[in-house]
Design an enzyme around this catalytic site. Structure first.
Site, PDB file in Angstrom:
ATOM      1  N   ARG A 147     -96.250  43.561 -14.738  1.00  0.00           N
ATOM      2  CA  ARG A 147     -96.676  43.126 -13.407  1.00  0.00           C
ATOM      3  C   ARG A 147     -95.517  43.082 -12.419  1.00  0.00           C
ATOM      4  NH1 ARG A 147    -101.601  40.120 -15.328  1.00  0.00           N
ATOM      5  NH2 ARG A 147    -102.723  39.382 -13.510  1.00  0.00           N
ATOM      6  N   ARG A 171    -103.341  34.977  -5.819  1.00  0.00           N
ATOM      7  CA  ARG A 171    -103.154  35.971  -6.881  1.00  0.00           C
ATOM      8  C   ARG A 171    -103.213  37.385  -6.317  1.00  0.00           C
ATOM      9  NH1 ARG A 171    -107.632  34.420 -10.433  1.00  0.00           N
ATOM     10  NH2 ARG A 171    -107.076  36.211 -11.697  1.00  0.00           N
TER      11      ARG A 171
HETATM   12  P1  ADP Z   1    -106.467  38.761 -13.987  1.00  0.00           P
HETATM   13  O1  ADP Z   1    -107.051  39.594 -15.066  1.00  0.00           O
HETATM   14  O2  ADP Z   1    -107.474  38.030 -13.212  1.00  0.00           O
HETATM   15  O3  ADP Z   1    -105.481  39.495 -13.139  1.00  0.00           O
HETATM   16  P2  ADP Z   1    -104.828  37.604 -16.052  1.00  0.00           P
HETATM   17  O4  ADP Z   1    -105.729  36.975 -17.029  1.00  0.00           O
HETATM   18  O5  ADP Z   1    -104.273  38.949 -16.382  1.00  0.00           O
HETATM   19  O6  ADP Z   1    -105.599  37.641 -14.663  1.00  0.00           O
HETATM   20  O7  ADP Z   1    -103.594  36.655 -15.735  1.00  0.00           O
HETATM   21  C1  ADP Z   1    -103.789  35.301 -15.409  1.00  0.00           C
HETATM   22  C2  ADP Z   1    -102.452  34.677 -15.045  1.00  0.00           C
HETATM   23  O8  ADP Z   1    -101.566  34.741 -16.176  1.00  0.00           O
HETATM   24  C3  ADP Z   1    -101.684  35.359 -13.917  1.00  0.00           C
HETATM   25  O9  ADP Z   1    -102.104  34.922 -12.633  1.00  0.00           O
HETATM   26  C4  ADP Z   1    -100.245  34.912 -14.232  1.00  0.00           C
HETATM   27  O10 ADP Z   1    -100.009  33.561 -13.866  1.00  0.00           O
HETATM   28  C5  ADP Z   1    -100.227  34.980 -15.768  1.00  0.00           C
HETATM   29  N1  ADP Z   1     -99.833  36.335 -16.218  1.00  0.00           N
HETATM   30  C6  ADP Z   1    -100.599  37.232 -16.885  1.00  0.00           C
HETATM   31  N2  ADP Z   1     -99.920  38.355 -17.141  1.00  0.00           N
HETATM   32  C7  ADP Z   1     -98.672  38.174 -16.615  1.00  0.00           C
HETATM   33  C8  ADP Z   1     -97.501  38.982 -16.530  1.00  0.00           C
HETATM   34  N3  ADP Z   1     -97.467  40.233 -17.025  1.00  0.00           N
HETATM   35  N4  ADP Z   1     -96.411  38.454 -15.926  1.00  0.00           N
HETATM   36  C9  ADP Z   1     -96.415  37.211 -15.422  1.00  0.00           C
HETATM   37  N5  ADP Z   1     -97.494  36.406 -15.450  1.00  0.00           N
HETATM   38  C10 ADP Z   1     -98.621  36.877 -16.033  1.00  0.00           C
END
Ligand code: ADP
Ligand code: ADP
Length: 217
Positions: free
Chosen positions: A89, A172
């Site tokens: 990300r 987000r």
């Molecule tokens: P979505 O699918 O709605 O984008 P995720 O379930 O992938 O959400 O992620 C939820 C939260 O977990 C993110 O908003 C972040 O806080 C954390 N997160 C997930 N993946 C990462 C990542 N690769 N780096 C940093 N934080 C992450």
């Protein structure tokens, strides 16, 4: 077998598609959001640390996230490929992933970018219901469960994620545009990016993804 990175904003359909691709292609799914939520449920130190960031709609620090993915990639089921969902990300995470894969003698085969308009992302997040037991996702209108409030796959109750609330959703999506969208050029420059129209129905998106992945591997 391929290492595939699914890109797309929050609510683009990465999780929905990764779960189906897992079945179709027989590849493990590495979903960093799911891994953090599992840690949260089990009240581990990592879960406690991640919660602060997740609740605010911010990213968990790179070192923590990369260490978690490194451990996951080292397990035997990832020896021949994996579907990465929600990781990398940031540019720093993308560089770390390149290095981790190089150490395994592997590299990324393809980066499908599931493209969805920001307005649609908001509607997707607002109606998302997630299953307690295994993180299966449904949508109140676009993909309703057969029985309201119950997961079709494992019968567990559905809940709305705290970070799908209205204030956090917007943050987000901002974080996505600030920190994650630059990765599109990172992968485009390497010839790995392929754009998929994520506003089609779930089955059509799946067919397009399978075709793109099969062509690349
Ligand atoms: P979505 O699918 O709605 O984008 P995720 O379930 O992938 O959400 O992620 C939820 C939260 O977990 C993110 O908003 C972040 O806080 C954390 N997160 C997930 N993946 C990462 C990542 N690769 N780096 C940093 N934080 C992450
Ligand atoms: P992400 O993992 O990228 O954050 P999800 O897979 O959790 O996204 O999907 C977000 C929401 O949108 C869920 O409620 C899901 O049921 C719904 N959804 C996913 N794909 C589609 C689609 N192609 N059309 C309509 N709704 C979708």
């Amino acid at each position: 077998m391929p290492f595939v990175v699914l890109m797309g904003g929050p609510g683009a359909g990465k999780g929905t598609q990764a779960r189906q691709l897992k079945e179709t292609l027989g590849l493990p799914q590495i979903a960093t959001g799911d891994l953090f939520r599992e840690n949260l449920q089990n009240e581990t130190e990592l879960g406690k640390l991640a919660k602060r960031y997740m609740d605010a709609g911010e990213l968990v620090p790179d070192e923590v996230t990369v260490a978690m993915v490194k451990e996951r990639l080292s397990r035997p089921d990832c020896a021949n490929g994996a579907l990465l969902d929600g990781f990398p990300r940031t540019i720093a995470q993308a560089r770390a992933l390149d290095q981790l894969l190089a150490e395994m003698g592997e590299r990324i085969s393809l980066v499908p970018y599931i493209h969805v308009d920001p307005d649609v992302l908001l509607r997707r997040l607002a109606g998302r219901w997630t299953c307690r037991a295994n993180g299966h996702v449904f949508h109140l209108i676009f993909n309703p469960p057969k029985e309201p409030g119950i997961c079709d796959y494992d019968g567990s109750p559905l809940y709305q994620r705290a970070d799908d609330s209205e204030e956090t959703q917007k943050r987000r999506i901002e974080v996505y545009f600030e920190q994650t969208a630059p990765l599109l050029d990172y992968y485009r420059d390497r010839g790995l990016l392929v754009e998929i129209d994520g506003e089609q129905d779930i089955e059509q998106v799946h067919r397009d993804l399978v075709a793109a992945i099969q062509k690349a591997s």
